[in-house]
Design a protein around this motif. Structure first.
Motif, mmCIF file in Angstrom:
data_model
loop_
_atom_site.group_PDB
_atom_site.id
_atom_site.type_symbol
_atom_site.label_atom_id
_atom_site.label_comp_id
_atom_site.label_asym_id
_atom_site.label_seq_id
_atom_site.Cartn_x
_atom_site.Cartn_y
_atom_site.Cartn_z
ATOM 1 N N GLY A 188 9.081 13.867 24.311
ATOM 2 C CA GLY A 188 8.978 13.719 22.869
ATOM 3 C C GLY A 188 9.036 12.296 22.361
ATOM 4 O O GLY A 188 9.132 11.331 23.129
ATOM 5 N N PHE A 189 9.026 12.156 21.033
ATOM 6 C CA PHE A 189 8.953 10.828 20.437
ATOM 7 C C PHE A 189 10.307 10.128 20.437
ATOM 8 O O PHE A 189 10.416 8.992 20.886
ATOM 9 N N HIS A 245 6.790 9.602 24.601
ATOM 10 C CA HIS A 245 5.946 9.197 23.477
ATOM 11 C C HIS A 245 6.556 8.034 22.702
ATOM 12 O O HIS A 245 5.860 7.080 22.329
ATOM 13 N N GLY A 246 7.849 8.095 22.455
ATOM 14 C CA GLY A 246 8.491 6.983 21.767
ATOM 15 C C GLY A 246 8.500 5.719 22.592
ATOM 16 O O GLY A 246 8.345 4.604 22.061
ATOM 17 N N MET A 247 8.664 5.861 23.905
ATOM 18 C CA MET A 247 8.621 4.695 24.787
ATOM 19 C C MET A 247 7.249 4.044 24.755
ATOM 20 O O MET A 247 7.127 2.809 24.675
ATOM 21 N N GLY A 295 8.635 22.622 20.766
ATOM 22 C CA GLY A 295 8.900 23.023 19.397
ATOM 23 C C GLY A 295 8.146 22.153 18.412
ATOM 24 O O GLY A 295 7.337 21.297 18.792
ATOM 25 N N LEU A 296 8.425 22.332 17.130
ATOM 26 C CA LEU A 296 7.651 21.673 16.083
ATOM 27 C C LEU A 296 8.301 20.398 15.563
ATOM 28 O O LEU A 296 7.697 19.697 14.755
ATOM 29 N N ASP A 297 9.492 20.059 15.997
ATOM 30 C CA ASP A 297 10.285 19.017 15.351
ATOM 31 C C ASP A 297 9.773 17.613 15.643
ATOM 32 O O ASP A 297 8.926 17.389 16.512
ATOM 33 N N LEU A 319 6.411 18.726 18.706
ATOM 34 C CA LEU A 319 4.991 18.498 18.468
ATOM 35 C C LEU A 319 4.697 17.591 17.278
ATOM 36 O O LEU A 319 3.675 16.909 17.272
ATOM 37 N N SER A 320 5.560 17.562 16.275
ATOM 38 C CA SER A 320 5.289 16.688 15.128
ATOM 39 C C SER A 320 5.323 15.221 15.546
ATOM 40 O O SER A 320 4.442 14.433 15.179
ATOM 41 N N GLY A 321 6.347 14.839 16.301
ATOM 42 C CA GLY A 321 6.409 13.464 16.789
ATOM 43 C C GLY A 321 5.285 13.151 17.759
ATOM 44 O O GLY A 321 4.704 12.052 17.729
ATOM 45 N N ILE A 322 4.950 14.100 18.612
ATOM 46 C CA ILE A 322 3.862 13.905 19.565
ATOM 47 C C ILE A 322 2.539 13.738 18.833
ATOM 48 O O ILE A 322 1.741 12.845 19.156
ATOM 49 N N ALA A 323 2.283 14.573 17.829
ATOM 50 C CA ALA A 323 1.030 14.489 17.079
ATOM 51 C C ALA A 323 0.912 13.158 16.344
ATOM 52 O O ALA A 323 -0.159 12.525 16.343
ATOM 53 N N LEU A 324 1.986 12.708 15.716
ATOM 54 C CA LEU A 324 1.958 11.427 15.013
ATOM 55 C C LEU A 324 1.679 10.288 15.974
ATOM 56 O O LEU A 324 0.912 9.362 15.666
ATOM 57 N N ASN A 325 2.283 10.344 17.149
ATOM 58 C CA ASN A 325 2.071 9.272 18.116
ATOM 59 C C ASN A 325 0.661 9.305 18.699
ATOM 60 O O ASN A 325 0.031 8.254 18.901
ATOM 61 N N LEU A 326 0.147 10.490 18.983
ATOM 62 C CA LEU A 326 -1.226 10.592 19.466
ATOM 63 C C LEU A 326 -2.215 10.074 18.438
ATOM 64 O O LEU A 326 -3.185 9.388 18.770
#
Length: 457
Positions: A136-137, A142-144, A173-175, A180-187
């Motif tokens: 996750g982000f 993803h955050g890294m 999950g969606l968080d 997925l929210s953090g993943i989508a923003l990073n993608l």
């Protein structure tokens, strides 16, 4: 009873005199009422010098960064900076919330400096994460990757991103924190900076998954935490709401704005209005005002929604959440669950509502209650005041970032929380309204008026 921060005295017994002075400011006590207690706690120790006055930004920034750098252990392979014990549970001291990524990001964006030795430590290890590293982000890859790219390490960033794409991330999950929210923003971020259509496709897939799984307002219970899903910015539905607001700003698609409204209402469903008018997240046995799982995190996204579209319910909730950021006492100092998160929220709100500046200044002043000397610098305790921490989520880096948001001469924001100017949103409403019309939004007092220009930047 007067100021329940006595756990901090384990790190700095000399703060007993400071606390006695604070108590005398807030309560009507006989002169010298606490002198004997201070003497017993201090013993024969000389009182340490008072911590740097919070609010003198260059001096405070130097004191905080000095503590972070003095704590660094580049000779260790498991972590670079001491932080919450969670850094060992979620990937070897590298991630954004608890590890090196969050600390290095904060030092850079607050103007506290770039440190090649520490960045090299991070860049060498990030493309070779532990087998248990998360995706996750805030908690993982993803955050890294995001921080590596922000630090100018594009090659290492892409390596880490590619590792994350090999994971089964569509099951998350969606968080925002690890889902997925953090993943989508990073993608979406990487698709934009690399102009890679494959990444854009993956970002759209992640957004669609969040939209499909969001449900309606009643899909969440009325209580947050314990056996129920959490509410809030990092763990609740406000993360998906932030994602959909970004998608709306990018495309002008009103369906994305509608989804953001549903997500925000899911989080507001799990809030309770206290007798003093403050709106907190309801955890059943307690209420929470904080950034990660509390109401001020929801408020950050609510205010971004209101910059785009008027909504009386949201405006009323925004006002009540602002009241939650005006308490004199918060037990912890951290960004996720303490006063630093309150300061970050108030700094963000003050961009649009100057009346928030007085309370922002008061909260910055009170932040000194939590600070302790560390090797000639200034540090802050982490979760439950059990140990000093240098990380972003719980410790000194989070304090530094929140003060940067309030005091730095250039904008300082958490990733994806920089305000978007509504005037820049594409108009995809099919000619139903005049794009040059004066927009109306509901102000915090519930009255309507011309919309502001967002953050002014």
């Amino acid at each position: 009873m007067f100021l329940p921060l006595t756990a901090v005295l384990r790190f700095a017994p000399g703060k007993a005199r400071h606390y006695a002075d604070v108590i005398a400011e807030h309560f009507e006590l006989p002169p010298g009422f606490l002198d004997e207690a201070v003497s017993v706690i201090n013993g024969s120790r000389p009182a340490p010098p008072r911590a740097t006055e919070i609010g003198d930004w260059p001096a405070t920034r130097a004191a905080l960064a000095g503590a972070i750098l003095a704590s660094a252990t580049p000779d260790r392979s498991d972590r670079l900076f001491p932080g919450d014990i969670e850094q060992f549970a979620v990937g070897g001291g590298l991630n954004l919330a608890y590890g090196a990524a969050g600390v290095l990001y904060t030092l850079a964006v607050t103007g506290a400096g770039r440190y090649p030795e520490h960045e090299e430590w991070f860049a060498r290890r990030a493309p070779r994460p532990d087998s248990g590293a998360r995706c996750g982000f805030y908690d993982g890859l993803h955050g890294m990757a995001y921080v590596l790219h922000r630090l100018g390490r594009a090659e290492e960033a892409r390596k880490v991103l590619d590792i994350s794409l090999d994971q089964k991330w569509d099951r998350y999950g969606l968080d925002l924190f690890g889902g997925l929210s953090g993943i989508a923003l990073n993608l979406r971020y990487f698709a934009d900076v690399t102009d890679d259509p494959a990444l854009a496709e993956q970002a759209s897939r992640a957004v669609d998954l969040v939209a499909e799984r969001l449900g309606d307002v009643t899909s969440v219970p009325e209580v947050s935490g314990e056996e129920y899903p959490y509410a809030g910015l990092l763990y609740g539905s406000s993360g998906p709401a932030l994602l959909f607001l970004h998608e709306y700003a990018r495309t002008g698609d009103p369906s994305r704005l509608d989804l953001a409204a549903v997500a925000l209402r899911q989080d507001l469903r799990r809030c309770v209005r206290r007798d003093d008018g403050q709106l907190h997240v309801n955890e059943g046995w307690r209420t929470m005002p904080y950034l990660a799982k509390g109401s001020v995190g929801i408020g950050l996204v609510l205010d971004r929604y209101l910059a785009h579209h008027a909504d009386e319910e949201f405006a009323d909730a925004s006002t009540a959440i602002h009241r939650a950021a005006t308490a004199a006492f918060y037990a912890q100092s951290g960004l996720s669950a303490g006063r630093a998160g309150i300061i970050y929220y108030l700094a963000d709100r003050a961009r649009r509502h100057p009346a928030a500046r007085a309370e922002l200044a008061a909260q910055i002043h009170r932040l000194a209650w939590h600070g302790v000397p560390y090797r000639g610098h200034l540090a802050f305790p982490g979760e439950q005041l059990l140990r000093l921490s240098m990380d972003l989520a719980t410790g000194t880096a989070g304090v530094l970032l929140s003060l940067g948001a309030a005091l730095h001469h250039e904008p300082v924001d958490l990733p994806f929380l920089a305000p978007v100017d509504p005037a820049d949103v594409p108009d995809n409403r099919g000619g139903e309204t005049n794009p040059n019309e004066t927009r109306e939004e509901v102000s915090p007092d519930g009255t309507a008026g011309p919309a502001s220009d967002g953050a002014g930047r």
